[in-house]
Motif scaffolding. Structure first.
Motif, PDB file in Angstrom:
ATOM      1  N   GLY A 102       5.683  -3.329  -0.590  1.00  0.00           N
ATOM      2  CA  GLY A 102       4.766  -3.297   0.543  1.00  0.00           C
ATOM      3  C   GLY A 102       3.323  -3.483   0.113  1.00  0.00           C
ATOM      4  O   GLY A 102       2.559  -4.211   0.762  1.00  0.00           O
ATOM      5  N   ALA A 103       2.937  -2.822  -0.962  1.00  0.00           N
ATOM      6  CA  ALA A 103       1.558  -2.956  -1.439  1.00  0.00           C
ATOM      7  C   ALA A 103       1.275  -4.409  -1.812  1.00  0.00           C
ATOM      8  O   ALA A 103       0.224  -4.962  -1.477  1.00  0.00           O
ATOM      9  N   ASN A 106       0.745  -6.452   1.309  1.00  0.00           N
ATOM     10  CA  ASN A 106      -0.596  -6.272   1.879  1.00  0.00           C
ATOM     11  C   ASN A 106      -1.676  -6.898   0.998  1.00  0.00           C
ATOM     12  O   ASN A 106      -2.654  -7.443   1.499  1.00  0.00           O
ATOM     13  N   PHE A 135      -1.908   3.663   6.217  1.00  0.00           N
ATOM     14  CA  PHE A 135      -1.519   3.595   4.809  1.00  0.00           C
ATOM     15  C   PHE A 135      -1.002   2.192   4.528  1.00  0.00           C
ATOM     16  O   PHE A 135      -0.157   1.682   5.263  1.00  0.00           O
ATOM     17  N   HIS A 136      -1.533   1.586   3.450  1.00  0.00           N
ATOM     18  CA  HIS A 136      -1.122   0.212   3.168  1.00  0.00           C
ATOM     19  C   HIS A 136      -0.675  -0.019   1.738  1.00  0.00           C
ATOM     20  O   HIS A 136      -0.349  -1.151   1.372  1.00  0.00           O
ATOM     21  N   GLU A 185      -1.005  -0.536  11.783  1.00  0.00           N
ATOM     22  CA  GLU A 185       0.422  -0.205  11.876  1.00  0.00           C
ATOM     23  C   GLU A 185       0.661   0.169  13.340  1.00  0.00           C
ATOM     24  O   GLU A 185      -0.210   0.798  13.951  1.00  0.00           O
ATOM     25  N   GLU A 190       3.062   7.029   7.009  1.00  0.00           N
ATOM     26  CA  GLU A 190       2.514   7.991   6.040  1.00  0.00           C
ATOM     27  C   GLU A 190       1.441   8.854   6.702  1.00  0.00           C
ATOM     28  O   GLU A 190       1.151   9.949   6.247  1.00  0.00           O
ATOM     29  N   ASP A 218       0.943  -4.425   9.749  1.00  0.00           N
ATOM     30  CA  ASP A 218       1.703  -3.941   8.599  1.00  0.00           C
ATOM     31  C   ASP A 218       3.018  -3.360   9.123  1.00  0.00           C
ATOM     32  O   ASP A 218       3.047  -2.277   9.706  1.00  0.00           O
ATOM     33  N   VAL A 220       5.589  -2.839   7.116  1.00  0.00           N
ATOM     34  CA  VAL A 220       6.318  -2.437   5.908  1.00  0.00           C
ATOM     35  C   VAL A 220       7.303  -1.317   6.230  1.00  0.00           C
ATOM     36  O   VAL A 220       8.454  -1.354   5.799  1.00  0.00           O
ATOM     37  N   GLN A 221       6.859  -0.334   7.007  1.00  0.00           N
ATOM     38  CA  GLN A 221       7.739   0.792   7.335  1.00  0.00           C
ATOM     39  C   GLN A 221       8.431   0.597   8.690  1.00  0.00           C
ATOM     40  O   GLN A 221       9.577   0.998   8.877  1.00  0.00           O
ATOM     41  N   LYS A 247      10.111  -2.504   2.273  1.00  0.00           N
ATOM     42  CA  LYS A 247      11.037  -1.382   2.482  1.00  0.00           C
ATOM     43  C   LYS A 247      12.465  -1.805   2.868  1.00  0.00           C
ATOM     44  O   LYS A 247      13.252  -2.128   2.010  1.00  0.00           O
TER      45      LYS A 247
HETATM   46  C1  PLP Z   1       2.949   0.983   6.289  1.00  0.00           C
HETATM   47  C2  PLP Z   1       3.083   0.884   4.815  1.00  0.00           C
HETATM   48  N1  PLP Z   1       2.467  -0.115   4.162  1.00  0.00           N
HETATM   49  C3  PLP Z   1       2.575  -0.261   2.834  1.00  0.00           C
HETATM   50  C4  PLP Z   1       3.300   0.630   2.078  1.00  0.00           C
HETATM   51  C5  PLP Z   1       3.410   0.458   0.597  1.00  0.00           C
HETATM   52  O1  PLP Z   1       4.672  -0.006   0.253  1.00  0.00           O
HETATM   53  P1  PLP Z   1       5.196   0.076  -1.250  1.00  0.00           P
HETATM   54  O2  PLP Z   1       5.353   1.501  -1.605  1.00  0.00           O
HETATM   55  O3  PLP Z   1       6.480  -0.694  -1.218  1.00  0.00           O
HETATM   56  O4  PLP Z   1       4.174  -0.599  -2.096  1.00  0.00           O
HETATM   57  C6  PLP Z   1       3.957   1.686   2.704  1.00  0.00           C
HETATM   58  C7  PLP Z   1       4.729   2.660   1.929  1.00  0.00           C
HETATM   59  O5  PLP Z   1       5.023   3.743   2.343  1.00  0.00           O
HETATM   60  C8  PLP Z   1       3.843   1.817   4.119  1.00  0.00           C
HETATM   61  O6  PLP Z   1       4.443   2.816   4.772  1.00  0.00           O
END
Ligand code: PLP
Length: 384
Positions: A102-103, A106, A135-136, A185, A190, A218, A220-221, A247
């Motif tokens: 996810g990081a 982003n 959180f990203h 988001e 988070e 985002d 990711v979650q 994720k």
């Molecule tokens: C919304 C969101 N973006 C990015 C991330 C970061 O993802 P990663 O841990 O796979 O780098 C997370 C992780 O919890 C997340 O919830």
């Protein structure tokens, strides 16, 4: 595995103390090294969308492992091409870039937004705006748009030009002609499982359009069915320029993705960005299998149905029940103590903040598992 290593003394300490060693999973259950079974409402932090050892995932991995695991992005591979096409179809966006987390997704979105502005000759459009509570990720760019001061400790100075105002009004004011992108988001995971009000998201989108900033959602979650639609932005009626994913996408095999409109995606021309592992055959073949399973209308209806049941039943365990689909949160007096007591009661959940507990089970969870959860946690909640 019968004889796990006794300690994690050679593993860096950034995850703090971890009492349990997990050695096996099946469906919505995890088994520790002592053979104890836990009802898993963490799903590897919203990753194991189909639960543990699901045949769709295991078979996809096994078949791909026997065919081709990796070949780098020096070459095309059909699984990456097919996954990109399927995600384009599901998102309404045109192009995909694949990475591993996810990081990273982003981080790539930040670079894409910056380079898109640069490619249009808008060299002053370098700023990034993000939401309070968001959180990203933990890489430098993703961390710089994450408004949690605790995560910034010891890492300042961060990437310049990143603003995370203290309230939504401030976010609207911060988006200007100098803004390359605003990251949102739909439900802040988070941040405590807080759905961002739809009016706020729509106002941000409108402000982005007005100023020429890109809207990055985002997912990711929230993506891959977690909230009961394939993407959460569908429920908010947004039309993002860029979407980030990770994720749940490959059910536990590391993968990240950035989806973008064609015109935006063009800014990442040859040589501008890359990833050795990103989009490799193993990850993308597995993701294809997961996506096909989750994107099914009946599967998504199941997520919505069991999610609503979960939220209903969570009323007995805490206050301020929140969430969408199978991404839920409650408020308790002491989240850390609650998580510890839950673990002792054979249930795995996560704390997000001092007083919030998050429930993100595998999407294949059923009402019976929710009933089991509540039964096991009632004494925990009573003692909290
Ligand atoms: C919304 C969101 N973006 C990015 C991330 C970061 O993802 P990663 O841990 O796979 O780098 C997370 C992780 O919890 C997340 O919830």
């Amino acid at each position: 595995m019968t004889a796990p290593y006794a300690t994690d003394e050679h593993v860096m300490g950034n995850y703090g103390e971890r009492a349990l060693t997990m050695v096996r999973g099946e469906g919505v259950y995890l088994y520790d090294a002592g053979g104890r079974r836990y009802l898993d409402f963490t799903a590897g932090i919203a990753v194991c969308a189909l639960g543990h050892a699901h045949p769709v995932v295991s078979n996809a991995i096994a078949a791909q492992a026997k065919t081709l695991i990796h070949c780098s992005n020096l070459y095309q591979n059909p699984w990456q091409n097919r996954l990109a096409a399927r995600l384009a179809e599901l998102s309404g966006l045109d192009k995909a870039f694949f990475c591993n987390s996810g990081a990273e997704a982003n981080e790539a979105a930040i670079k894409l937004a910056r380079r898109y502005a640069w490619a249009k000759g808008e060299e002053a459009r370098t700023e990034l705006v993000s939401l309070p509570g968001g959180f990203h990720g933990r890489t430098f760019g993703a961390l710089s748009i994450t408004g949690k001061p605790k995560y910034h400790e010891g890492f300042r100075p961060l990437v310049p030009g990143c603003a995370t105002p203290e309230d939504f009004e401030g976010v609207l004011r911060a988006i200007t002609e100098r803004t390359a992108a605003c990251f949102v988001e739909v439900v802040q995971g988070e941040g405590g499982v807080n759905p961002v009000p739809v009016e706020v998201l729509r106002a941000i989108e409108a402000r982005c359009r007005e100023t020429g900033a890109l809207l990055v959602v985002d997912e990711v979650q929230t993506g891959v069915g977690r909230t009961g639609t394939f993407f959460a932005f569908e429920q908010a009626g947004l039309r993002p320029d860029i979407v980030t994913m990770a994720k749940g996408l490959a059910g536990g095999v590391p993968i990240g993705a950035v989806l973008a409109r064609a015109e935006v995606a063009e800014a990442l021309g040859p040589g501008s960005h890359g990833s050795t592992f990103g989009g490799n055959p193993l990850a993308t073949a597995t993701a294809l299998a997961v996506v096909e399973t989750v994107a099914d209308a009946a599967f998504l209806a199941h997520v919505r149905e069991v999610g609503a049941y979960l939220r209903d039943r969570l009323e007995t365990l805490g206050t301020q029940v929140s969430g969408l689909g199978l991404m839920c949160g409650i408020t308790v007096p002491d989240a850390k103590a609650f998580v510890q007591a839950a673990q002792e009661a054979g249930v795995l959940v996560t704390a997000v903040g001092d007083t919030r507990v998050r429930f993100v089970p595998p999407l294949v969870v059923d009402r019976v598992h929710v009933d089991e959860l509540v039964e096991r946690l009632l004494p925990v909640a009573a003692g909290a």
